[in-house]
Design an enzyme around this catalytic site. Sequence first.
Site, PDB file in Angstrom:
ATOM      1  N   ALA A 143      77.495   7.018 113.218  1.00 17.52           N
ATOM      2  CA  ALA A 143      76.016   6.810 114.926  1.00 17.52           C
ATOM      3  C   ALA A 143      76.396   5.809 115.320  1.00 17.52           C
ATOM      4  O   ALA A 143      75.070   5.501 115.970  1.00 17.52           O
ATOM      5  CB  ALA A 143      75.358   6.888 113.062  1.00 17.52           C
ATOM      6  N   HIS A 144      77.618   5.967 115.985  1.00 19.86           N
ATOM      7  CA  HIS A 144      77.268   4.944 117.874  1.00 19.86           C
ATOM      8  C   HIS A 144      78.224   6.006 118.287  1.00 19.86           C
ATOM      9  O   HIS A 144      79.171   6.450 117.870  1.00 19.86           O
ATOM     10  CB  HIS A 144      77.563   3.477 117.369  1.00 19.86           C
ATOM     11  N   ALA A 145      78.609   5.257 119.642  1.00 20.92           N
ATOM     12  CA  ALA A 145      80.105   5.670 120.840  1.00 20.92           C
ATOM     13  C   ALA A 145      80.189   3.809 121.037  1.00 20.92           C
ATOM     14  O   ALA A 145      79.548   2.953 121.417  1.00 20.92           O
ATOM     15  CB  ALA A 145      79.395   6.246 121.832  1.00 20.92           C
TER      16      ALA A 145
END
Length: 141
Positions: free
Chosen positions: A57-59
């Site tokens: 749940a991140h980039a």
Amino acid sequence: MMKDSHQTTVNDCGVIDIRKYYDNRGYLSVIEGGVDIPFEIRRIYYLYMVPETSRGAHAHKQLQQLMIATSGSVHVTLDDGRQRKTFVLDKPWKGLLVAPGLWRDLDNFSGGTVCMVLASEKYEAEDYIRDYQCFLSFKGL
Ligand code: TYD
């Protein structure tokens, strides 16, 4: 030459076959930075004993990674803001090359999964985008 991370898409990612050597003692797989993958390896981390949950749940703005389920299996969904693609990692000789600038979610960990990640940079908290709306802005969307 890697695209600017604002421009990358899920099509810049894919599963590669990791070099493997077999003889009567079994298999050995090897990854050399800059040879088998397009970046030098500055960090390795791994996820294990993951309960029924999702991670990621991140980039990342710049980080390039190779993800391997060295044991067990995991689903990795990559998202470039327009398109999503899910990759199943379930063999120790399969590695998912993840370009920078993509949102990722890891889920469906089978029991006993070890997911190893080879990374192009040391840990930098500033390289993370943890808010999906901020990610879309980063991609110009
Ligand atoms: P986190 O980024 O939340 O894990 P995920 O990859 O599933 O999104 O990382 C969990 C914790 O580990 C967080 O406190 C930061 C720390 N961490 C490091 O200190 N160094 C690292 O290289 C990584 C990947 C995480």
